[in-house]
Design a protein around this motif. Structure first.
Motif, PDB file in Angstrom:
ATOM      1  N   ILE C   9       0.845  -1.200   0.000  1.00 20.64           N
ATOM      2  CA  ILE C   9       0.000   0.000   0.000  1.00 20.64           C
ATOM      3  C   ILE C   9       0.872   1.239   0.000  1.00 20.64           C
ATOM      4  O   ILE C   9       0.657   2.175  -0.792  1.00 20.64           O
ATOM      5  CB  ILE C   9      -0.932   0.011   1.234  1.00 20.64           C
ATOM      6  N   THR C  10       1.897   1.219   0.848  1.00 21.73           N
ATOM      7  CA  THR C  10       2.777   2.369   0.948  1.00 21.73           C
ATOM      8  C   THR C  10       3.466   2.626  -0.382  1.00 21.73           C
ATOM      9  O   THR C  10       3.544   3.771  -0.847  1.00 21.73           O
ATOM     10  CB  THR C  10       3.817   2.139   2.056  1.00 21.73           C
ATOM     11  N   LEU C  13       0.901   3.981  -2.774  1.00 21.40           N
ATOM     12  CA  LEU C  13       0.579   5.354  -2.421  1.00 21.40           C
ATOM     13  C   LEU C  13       1.732   6.282  -2.767  1.00 21.40           C
ATOM     14  O   LEU C  13       1.540   7.376  -3.295  1.00 21.40           O
ATOM     15  CB  LEU C  13       0.259   5.459  -0.934  1.00 21.40           C
ATOM     16  N   GLY C  14       2.936   5.805  -2.462  1.00 19.96           N
ATOM     17  CA  GLY C  14       4.133   6.595  -2.735  1.00 19.96           C
ATOM     18  C   GLY C  14       4.218   6.902  -4.232  1.00 19.96           C
ATOM     19  O   GLY C  14       4.472   8.045  -4.637  1.00 19.96           O
ATOM     20  N   TRP C  17       1.603   9.248  -5.197  1.00 16.48           N
ATOM     21  CA  TRP C  17       1.991  10.565  -4.656  1.00 16.48           C
ATOM     22  C   TRP C  17       2.947  11.262  -5.611  1.00 16.48           C
ATOM     23  O   TRP C  17       2.750  12.407  -5.992  1.00 16.48           O
ATOM     24  CB  TRP C  17       2.621  10.347  -3.287  1.00 16.48           C
ATOM     25  N   ALA C  20       1.223  12.200  -8.752  1.00 15.33           N
ATOM     26  CA  ALA C  20       0.338  13.336  -8.504  1.00 15.33           C
ATOM     27  C   ALA C  20       1.144  14.617  -8.379  1.00 15.33           C
ATOM     28  O   ALA C  20       0.777  15.658  -8.940  1.00 15.33           O
ATOM     29  CB  ALA C  20      -0.476  13.099  -7.233  1.00 15.33           C
ATOM     30  N   LEU C  21       2.237  14.518  -7.666  1.00 14.85           N
ATOM     31  CA  LEU C  21       3.065  15.699  -7.468  1.00 14.85           C
ATOM     32  C   LEU C  21       3.682  16.144  -8.791  1.00 14.85           C
ATOM     33  O   LEU C  21       3.742  17.343  -9.084  1.00 14.85           O
ATOM     34  CB  LEU C  21       4.158  15.429  -6.440  1.00 14.85           C
ATOM     35  N   GLY C  24       0.973  17.796 -10.662  1.00 12.91           N
ATOM     36  CA  GLY C  24       0.701  19.114 -10.070  1.00 12.91           C
ATOM     37  C   GLY C  24       1.798  20.090 -10.434  1.00 12.91           C
ATOM     38  O   GLY C  24       1.541  21.230 -10.821  1.00 12.91           O
TER      39      GLY C  24
END
Lengths: 179, 728, 208
Positions: C9-10, C13-14, C17, C20-21, C24
């Motif tokens: 999961i980490t 998610l990482g 992340w 996503a970053l 962004g």
């Protein structure tokens, strides 16, 4: 170590004649001892001897008999030697009454107690007969001197009294003559 | 996952425990810093949004506007940046990945902030601040991703962007490089700081581990000590801590003791003393030991040797008591038993002495009749046959009497009732007296009695004169009795050591087998000579040995079968009491005044003392000195001469000094003669008893000359006054 | 806690992340680095301009949207430029006022900070007339004319949108003022659109 004197008989009975009239009282509850002392005193030439085996009678006899010397045992039933000693001293008062204590009790304290209570001499049983007789003779000699002294003192006192009264009389005479 | 590798240059962990503590500390710091960042992230997110709204709320298109992209960026990008690390801190607190994510996120947050504020130079402080906060991890490696992110950001903005617009590097990229330079500059110090922190943490861990180990040891010492130990608080005086042995000893559990004070479990009889000791300790006694009783929970009594000391805090203020308790119940019981046994033994001994004393009395009485009538029989001109029989009676009787006397003596010595007067004695004097007494017996047995060593007159020893003579006579008698007729007895005096003198009596007898020597001094053991026909009690040597020991000397024998025996006695040497006497006295304060003259009788068995006094009074022409060496003789002299003063020694051969005193006081003639006692026994009780018995004065040996004359003068003077009064 | 699932999961998610970053960042980056539109720029001072150009010094002219947050950086850079060239240039900032806007519309913080810069004259450009004359369509567009009225520089003076800091436009203006050679006489302009014309972002001409 106990050097026994040889040839006892030669020096036996030193002053028999001198003290034969002296009165002796023997106080001891043991009949054998009393018998022994009687025999010894008899041999020693003493003619006026009284013995007591019941200590309760001792004082009575002493008062009646008026002894010159007392031979006293300490350990006796009923009345012991110490109380008799005290009674004797009280009865004798100023006069010199020799008391020789003869006992089988070898304790030093007993000896001192007896002497303190007024015993003139102290001898341990079994005793040497010669020694007893010699000591008796010495004490009787002292007693004799005492008595002599008392008599002389009495005589002097009489003489002084006589002389005093004479002097007083003379004084009275003198006063009278002066008047 | 959590291991910290590459920490080279740090001190080796002192122990596994130190390493464990170190790692624990690190984990703690990691987690704490994680938590810090979790909060910081959320705060920064909110701050970003607020800044975006304040700085650039809307973007304009002429007169129309819409929400500025910065606001959306702050909300969404800011949220994206911060939420994942926050989630990581929840799911992976302290993990390496977490702090790397945090490091990246934090620097991204910086980038976002810089973007939102339009690249304001002041916003760059956030970068430096973030790096510092990241160094809270004390892990220099988190600075690496952070720095990379910063560098990338600057690269993008300062180099890539202008390049992408203009195709060449503008003049400004160097500013970005400078920025990076400052970041690296800061990083250097942050890395140093990280290493230092790690070093300190290691140090603390090692110290803590060492302290823990020491604490553990102390605790183990306390817990496993074989003696009872307890810590008592000073304030309420209740138990604070007790070890297993203590609970076992007093029978109370840990919990029960915590609600009690030591006084609660102290035996009522020992309570006052315990309280007194506690007070004394509070006043400054550091440590005290006492034997006391505790009451066990089962009602039993615990005898304990208790030591207490004060535990102080680091300022030196008393904080607690430490009590150490040793169970001595068994010892106490043993002591009690021993005391009881001793009392019993003493009582038995006393009973024995009394028994012997009584026996002596009971035996003497019939013996008196036996010896008495024997004497009478001896004098009644017996036949030779009868004389022989009477002699047997007398001899047996005397033997019995000797036996009784010796048994009594022995029991007196053993009961400690024997009184000794130990003083300097001239060996020659005593030895000559003993030899003189022995000569008749030796002559009877045609024996050669010789003194092989010429001893000087000046040889002095410390002894009781009478007892020494008794021992010598005993040895001489044995030698004469057991040696064959016509044999030889030799006496010698030697000094084996400087301060010791030995008298040796050797004979030409059969000697004693070595194996029998040990039995020689045993009472009643006659070494199987009962059949030899030699009279003896078997007590003589036993008595001699005890007398010698009582005088501080020793006795022994060297013997071999066929070679005779050599008995020796040994006594400490002494100085001559005459040595200190001046040869010629000058007339002075010490003299007896001219007015007081008269006769003095000195009753003393020790020739040296007699000589001393004789010499002292030699120049006093108005004083006539009479001397007697026996009590009896002294009494006779006293009666005959009625002296003005009697000097009396207490230890006399025939009649003791006390007896002489008693007789002098009891007779009318001698009652008033002043008596001065001269004795080596200077105990206070003795002096008081004598003074009560009517003694005028008491002089102790060795004589003080001045004191001697003063006392004599005073005693004789008072006698004169008394006489004057009597005459008047 | 450290189960396989968690790690997975980490990791997921990482990755998400990061993606996503990156996304962004890209959006933001793109926004920041996308220049605004530029209209037709005359090479010389338009004679119809109401602004009086003085010939003793070069003239600097900035067109700004009074409410554009991105222009704050441009005003900041202008202040920087003016600090280096006080008395060497006549500077004007024209705040464009859209039609129908009331009197206070352009009375903003931005305008006040521009007015505070020494040597800068702040003017209102009603309905964006002057902006249109100079061909400026994006807030922060700066033009520099020499003493003769010849255009020597045109473009933005920020490196990216709303981003303070050194940039080519600024360097060019400073050079122009000092009459030195200019490296880039045209730079992209980053800022809000001055007109409503949506097509301006596409670089098209936008008529009123």
């Amino acid at each position: 170590m106990n050097s026994e004197p040889e040839n006892v008989d030669q020096r036996w009975l030193p002053n028999a004649a001198l003290f034969s009239k002296m009165k002796i009282v023997v106080i001891d509850d043991e009949p054998a001892n009393v018998a022994l002392l009687e025999a010894m005193l008899d041999e020693g030439g003493y003619t006026r001897v009284k013995t007591v085996t019941d200590s309760r009678l001792a004082m009575e006899i002493c008062v009646d008999f008026e002894p010159d010397l007392v031979l006293l045992d300490l350990m006796m039933p009923h009345v012991d030697g110490f109380s008799i000693l005290e009674s004797l001293r009280a009865a004798a008062g100023e006069s010199f009454l020799p008391v020789i204590v003869l006992t089988a009790d070898a304790n030093e304290t007993t000896k001192l107690r007896a002497l303190r209570a007024g015993a003139t001499d102290f001898l341990l049983k079994p005793f040497d007969q010669l020694e007893v007789l010699l000591r008796m003779a010495n004490l009787l000699e002292t007693r004799r001197l005492h008595l002599q002294l008392d008599t002389q003192l009495a005589a002097y006192a009489d003489a002084v009294r006589e002389r005093t009264s004479e002097l007083r009389e003379a004084q009275v005479q003198l006063q009278k003559s002066e008047c | 996952m959590f291991e910290v590798a590459g920490l080279t240059g740090l001190p080796e962990a002192a122990s596994e425990r130190a390493e464990e503590l170190f790692q624990q500390h690190r984990r703690q710091i990691f987690r704490q810093t994680d938590q810090l960042f979790a909060k910081l992230m959320l705060f920064q997110w909110v701050a970003c949004i607020i800044i975006a709204i304040l700085v650039s709320p809307r973007t304009w298109d002429g007169a129309s506007s819409q929400i500025h992209i910065h606001v959306w960026s702050a909300i969404f990008i800011g949220g994206a940046i911060s939420l994942f690390p926050v989630w990581m801190t929840r799911v992976w607190p302290g993990a390496v990945a977490t702090r790397y994510v945090i490091a990246v996120a934090q620097m991204l947050m910086s980038a976002l902030l810089i973007a939102l504020t339009g690249g304001r130079i002041e916003t760059h402080f956030h970068v430096f601040g973030s790096l510092v906060v990241l160094s809270f991890y004390r892990d220099w490696r988190v600075l690496v991703p952070a720095t990379i992110v910063v560098a990338l950001d600057h690269f993008l903005r300062g180099i890539y962007l202008p390049y992408s617009v203009y195709g060449v590097l503008s003049a400004s990229p160097w500013r970005s490089v400078e920025h990076a330079g400052w970041v690296i500059f800061e990083n250097i110090f942050l890395v140093i700081s990280c290493f230092r922190s790690i070093h300190e943490m290691r140090f603390i861990a090692n110290r803590t581990a060492a302290l823990e180990a020491s604490d553990q040891r102390s605790r183990q010492l306390f817990d496993d000590a074989p003696i009872g130990m307890a810590v008592v608080a000073l304030g309420n005086e209740k138990f604070k801590q007790v070890n297993a042995r203590f609970t076992e000893m007093v029978g109370y559990s840990d919990a029960e003791l915590m609600t009690r004070t030591p006084f609660d479990i102290t035996h009522p009889d020992d309570l006052a003393e315990s309280q007194r000791l506690v007070k004394a300790m509070l006043r400054g006694t550091e440590r005290c030991s006492v034997e006391k009783r505790y009451l066990r929970s089962d009602g039993g009594i615990l005898w304990a040797a208790r030591t207490a000391c004060i535990i102080r805090d680091k300022d030196g203020k008393p904080r607690d008591f430490l009590i150490m308790v040793e169970d001595i119940t068994e010892r106490k019981h043993a002591e009690e038993a021993l005391r009881g046994a001793k009392k019993e033994a003493d009582r038995a001994n006393q009973a024995k002495s009394e028994f012997l004393s009584r026996m002596s009395h009971e035996l003497r009485t019939p013996l008196n009749a036996i010896l008495g009538f024997g004497q009478l029989l001896e004098r009644q001109n017996p036949t030779s046959q009868q004389r022989g029989r009477v002699e047997h009676i007398m001899s047996a009787g005397r033997h019995l009497l000797n036996l009784i006397n010796e048994v009594l003596d022995l029991s007196r010595i053993e009961a400690g009732h024997l009184q000794l007067s130990v003083e300097p004695v001239a060996v020659a004097e005593v030895l000559n007296e003993a030899l003189d007494l022995m000569r008749p017996l030796a002559a009877e047995r045609s024996m050669d009695l010789t003194v092989t060593t010429e001893f000087t007159e000046n040889l002095w020893i410390l002894a009781d004169r009478q007892r020494l003579k008794q021992v010598l006579l005993n040895l001489l008698t044995n030698a004469v009795k057991y040696a064959p007729v016509g044999g030889r007895v030799a006496v010698s005096v030697i000094q084996p050591e400087a301060r010791k003198t030995q008298v040796v009596v050797s004979d030409s007898g059969a000697g004693i087998a070595t194996e029998k020597l040990a039995r020689l001094f045993t009472p009643f053991d006659r070494l199987d000579v009962e059949d030899s026909g030699v009279e003896g009690t078997g007590l003589g040597l036993a008595l001699c040995q005890r007398l010698m020991h009582a005088m501080g000397g020793d006795i022994g024998v060297d013997s071999a079968v066929g070679k005779g025996s050599a008995f020796w006695i040994e006594l400490p040497a002494a100085d001559s009491p005459l040595a200190g006497l001046p040869k010629s006295r000058t007339v002075g304060a010490g003299d007896v005044s001219a007015a007081t003259g008269g006769t003095i009788l000195y009753i003393e068995d020790n020739l040296s003392n007699l000589t001393l006094v004789e010499q002292m009074l030699a120049e006093q022409s108005n004083i006539h000195l009479l001397t007697a060496m026996q009590g009896g003789l002294g009494l006779d002299l006293a009666r005959q001469h009625l002296p003005d003063l009697i000097l009396l020694d207490l230890h006399l051969p025939d009649i003791g000094g006390h007896e002489v005193l008693a007789r002098l006081r009891s007779e009318k003639l001698t009652r008033d003669i002043p008596i001065v006692v001269i004795s080596a026994d200077a105990t206070k009780g003795q002096i008081q008893r004598l003074m009560a018995a009517g003694v005028r004065a008491y002089l102790t040996k060795p004589l003080d000359i001045g004191e001697f004359f003063r006392v004599i003068d005073e005693a004789m003077g008072s006698r004169d006054r008394q006489l004057e009064k009597a005459v008047a | 806690m450290s189960t396989r699932k968690n790690i997975l999961i980490t990791a997921l998610l990482g990755a998400t992340w990061m993606v996503a970053l990156a996304f962004g960042a890209r959006v933001l980056f793109k926004y920041e680095t996308t220049p605004g539109s530029v209209g037709p720029i005359s090479a010389a001072w338009p004679s119809v301009s109401m602004i009086r150009r003085q010939t003793d010094k070069p003239t600097l002219l900035m067109l700004a949207h009074p409410r554009c947050p991105c222009t704050r950086a441009s005003i900041g850079e202008l202040a920087e430029i003016m600090a280096h060239s006080v008395g060497k240039v006549n500077a004007f900032v024209l705040f464009v006022k859209p039609p129908g806007a009331d009197v206070t519309w352009d009375d903003t913080d931005l305008r006040r900070s521009a007015a505070d810069i020494p040597g800068v004259t702040v003017l209102s450009d009603e309905n964006g007339v002057e902006a249109a004359r100079f061909g400026a369509e994006t807030s922060g567009h700066t033009l520099v004319f020499d003493r003769n009225g010849t255009l020597v520089f045109s473009g933005g003076i920020t490196a990216s949108r709303g981003h303070a800091g050194p940039n080519a436009g600024e360097n060019a203006i400073l050079a122009a003022v000092k009459q030195e050679p200019i490296q880039y006489s045209r730079t992209p302009v980053f800022g809000c659109s001055l007109t409503k014309c949506k097509s301006a972002t596409e670089g098209k001409l936008c008529s009123k």
